[in-house]
Design an enzyme around this catalytic site. Sequence first.
Site, mmCIF file in Angstrom:
data_model
loop_
_atom_site.group_PDB
_atom_site.id
_atom_site.type_symbol
_atom_site.label_atom_id
_atom_site.label_comp_id
_atom_site.label_asym_id
_atom_site.label_seq_id
_atom_site.Cartn_x
_atom_site.Cartn_y
_atom_site.Cartn_z
ATOM 1 N N LYS A 84 -16.023 4.087 -23.180
ATOM 2 C CA LYS A 84 -16.019 2.781 -22.509
ATOM 3 C C LYS A 84 -16.331 1.688 -23.525
ATOM 4 O O LYS A 84 -17.216 1.844 -24.371
ATOM 5 C CB LYS A 84 -17.062 2.780 -21.385
ATOM 6 C CG LYS A 84 -16.990 1.570 -20.456
ATOM 7 C CD LYS A 84 -17.986 1.683 -19.296
ATOM 8 C CE LYS A 84 -17.870 0.538 -18.308
ATOM 9 N NZ LYS A 84 -18.787 0.683 -17.163
ATOM 10 N N SER A 94 -16.623 -0.073 -12.603
ATOM 11 C CA SER A 94 -16.109 -0.773 -13.762
ATOM 12 C C SER A 94 -15.542 0.152 -14.847
ATOM 13 O O SER A 94 -14.808 -0.317 -15.710
ATOM 14 C CB SER A 94 -17.231 -1.613 -14.383
ATOM 15 O OG SER A 94 -18.280 -0.788 -14.858
ATOM 16 N N SER A 123 -20.299 2.602 -11.051
ATOM 17 C CA SER A 123 -19.193 2.373 -11.984
ATOM 18 C C SER A 123 -18.614 3.618 -12.649
ATOM 19 O O SER A 123 -17.589 3.534 -13.317
ATOM 20 C CB SER A 123 -19.621 1.379 -13.064
ATOM 21 O OG SER A 123 -19.635 0.089 -12.527
#
Lengths: 97, 486, 490
Positions: free
Chosen positions: B79, B154, B178
């Site tokens: 990420k 996310s 997320s």
Amino acid sequence: MRLTSEEVDHIALLSRLDLSPAERERAATELSQILDHFEQLKQLDTADVPPTEHVLPVVNVLRADESRPGLPREGVLQNAPEHAGGMFQVPRVVEAE
Amino acid sequence: MSLSQLSAYQIAQQVQSKKASCREVVDDFLGRIEAVEERVKAFVTVTGDEARRRADMLDRRLASGEDIGALGGVPIAVKDALCTRGVKTTCSSKMLENFVPPYDAHVVERLAVDGAITVGKANMDEFAMGSSTENSAFFPTRNPWDLERVPGGSSGGSTAAVAALEAPLALGSDTGGSIRQPAAYCGCVGLKPTYGLVSRYGLIAFASSLDQIGPIANDVRDCALLLQSIAGHDRRDTTSINRSLPKYLDALTGNIRGLKVGVPQEFFAQGVQGYVSDAVHKAIDKMAELGAEVVEVSMPSTEYALATYYIIAPSEASSNLARYDGVQYGLRVHEMGDDIVQMYSKTRVKGFGHEVQHRIMIGTHALSSGFYDAYYLKAQKVRTLIRRDFEAAFQKCDVLATPTAPTVAFKLGENANDPFAMKLADVCTIPVNMAGLPAISLPCGFHEKMPIGLQLIGNLLDESTLLRAAHAYEQATDWHTQRAVL
Amino acid sequence: MSKYEIVIGMEVHAELLTQSKQFCACPNEAVAPPNTNVCPVCLGFPGSLPVLNAKSVDLSLRTVLAFDSKINTRCIFERKNYFYPDLPKAYQVSQRLLPLGEGGFIDIDVPNGDGTSTVKRVGLHDVHMEEDTGKSQHGESIGDPDSSLIDFNRSGIPLLEIVSLPDMRSVEEAEAYMTALRQLLLYLEVSDCKMELGRLRFEASLSLRPWGQEEYGTRVEVKNLNSMKAVRDSLRAEIERQTRILDSGGVVVQQTMLWDEASGTTQPMRSKEQAHDYRYFPEPDLVPLDIDSAWLERVRASMPELPRAKNQRFIEQLGLSSYEAGVLTSSREIAEYYEAALEGYTKSDGGAAKAISNWVCNELLGRVNAQNSSIAEAKVLPAQLRELVQLIDAGTISGKIAKEIFDEMFTSGRDAKSIVEERGLTQMSDTTELEAICEKVIAANPKAVEDYRGGKEKSFGALVGGVMKETKGRANPALVNELLKKALTQ
Ligand SMILES: [Mg+2]
Ligand SMILES: [Zn+2]
């Protein structure tokens, strides 16, 4: 309850956000909506409830006082928008007049 | 069969037994990325050259008889909220579009030690604020199961990459769901560990008391494998837990006889669709078939979790994101004659997207003088009530079973004008972060060809039981073997 | 006397004497090429996290114990949020709700103007730990009127902030407070208190009120004070300014003033953001401190005798005057020097403490101060001073010669004995030898002898001086007296 435009201006200043008039208007609406949603929490009696600061009961996490060299200066300044003489450069900050 | 069809566990075995070289593995995945990335858009940055170099280096070490680690040769998507030395780390924000950290996040160091190979930095909602990855400042990521739909967020880029077989593993971060919510939307397995199990050092903070890094994979075993690599004490994070860890792979016994599975009714309310609720109840029935004991539990504070979260997370974020002011790194907007306050304010209004600005303002207001007690302090107290609900529940059961998200993945743009519907996507995952507990999402069915997620919640630091339960259910079903067709 | 009563409170920031910074391992050393003692943590880079320095907590605890503050055994850190380019995270980790210490006091000596002083107790509001900011330079000082430059070497250096109550009533009391506080911090070895390097920083708040009025007047904060003199001068200027305003029927505005050394005036600080709102909240990246009694005991055991107790002991047990005790306890180095010199020294008439005190207060400190140096840098070691005094006691050298020897010791750091031997400065006590010299002096000064015999006692001194001159001051004065008298009466 709708936030006043003074309140929105104050929040925007504290947040350091240069909002346009249209953005201010939108912020007033959206912030007011979410603040209304928070009203729900008032239903709960929390007078005797301690706040949660940490979910785990960990205390006294300390490091020994030993020093190590810091970053090489290239690493320090490589992302700087502007720098001069090894220092970060910004528009002049006026402290007194 | 292409190497990119294999699980991380299988790839590591292939490499170890020299049936495939690291370079072959990496080339295969980079080929897959080239083939599908234009449609999926999972990555902000693909680090192909570095990945190939690293693969060759690992192959040389392997050839000289060295142990290259449990993840030796396994590609991974990271990420873009995790700092990577010398590689752009943007948090999918214009603010950090060109930010190159001078250091690696703790988890990135751990991956390197264990021989994993980073193939790219995954797209996300800007500063991890969002549930669809539409809030990326660069482009939205697509759901590999249906390119018209969002992958969730996310950690949408990380999850889409795994679902699209662009990498067998990914790292995400989970502040209010997320990791788990995109895992549910993309038919992946995603685990949010106990708060403090994985060091946050080098994770660009959203809400410090809630953020936790975790693994995303296509099955539970891979999830356990990656968790083993990243979990453990780090002196640079004072909230990192210092104790010896179990061997998570050993927990995958397939046996859940006598395991007590709690079902909190409150998690089946608040917009949870009938098809989700049905699928989750079927999964619970399946676990009962496998010998688990199902118990009803009540968690009355659950309905307050969303409001609590939307006070605490933005409050911490308003402070964490104050450092993006154009002084030391990142974007600077400065016009002739501007003073420093104008520079700050123009930089931040240009550098942050709407959702980030919105949350900064909520948090700023919630902490400001005259409002602190009514908002922030109140929320921290309600947080205690939510934790107490979980404590009481875990007196009666070993894991809790709930939906991960109230719906399957929605269409891009569908919730853009309904911020509340968007926030509801996290209604089942948020309470877990409030209490710092571990939870996993794994596929438990489909609706209109889109995956549905089952969330299992464990007690503090009891990842082993959680993984055991998830694995037993997974092995008794075949949801996890289904792949998106691209 | 003025119409107004002066009310002063002090906020003091002291940088702590640690090796590393408060929350990272960077060297605690701001004086270095810009941005060389920095890392992701003290630069506030994304993803960095703080880890608290154990030594800084110990030093802070030592201080609150010395102040007799109430210690919050469970204490937490909070974030104080504000934007300023030298604050890299845009928040300062500090303490507000549960600071390390609350309350406590510092006793100060307020001069009465006649050489004596009165003890006054100044109360403390709280004592809390925090981190220092970076340093910025602005405009003309860097040759660019439109820019400021920032160096983060100082960012994250551990600070202790000591906030007093508005208990001081004059500039003299404020000065006495600063002196007492500085002395205490130096004794405790928690800070080197170098004001010129910004390691000890004072901010004053000042208000005036008509005598007899209970509520305080509007307070004005005065900043940019880099020396004790700046504190004194700025307070005087600010008292004058406020007096003028009040006398003309005006109202004092609550604001922050900056001291301008060059013009000798205080100037209002310009701040765009009128309403400060620091939005304090508990720092989620740091866990609480839980200070148990074992920890406190360990810190207590590491503490030295504090200056007030030492002063008292010097007067009561060693019989020193309060002036001497004051000089000897004015710094920990001086007190330690004195006690080391005194150690193992005895004197038959019991005047040991006094004798060494004289040498330290007058001879040693006189020379040290004249050189603007410190006792720690003096070449004469305590044991060497003791040996010198012992040589006088034993009659080996005279007091006068001792001072000459001491001069040499002070410049070279050599032992008294070796100087005495090398220069042949041993006192002459050989009767036969001295008798011969007396005869010689008597023969050479018939006028003086005649005067003395005629009843002019004064002339005797001239003869003694003659002998001393002959012997280059080495003659034992008592013996010379005796021998001269004997010779003159014959
Ligand atoms: Mg302060
Ligand atoms: Zn540092």
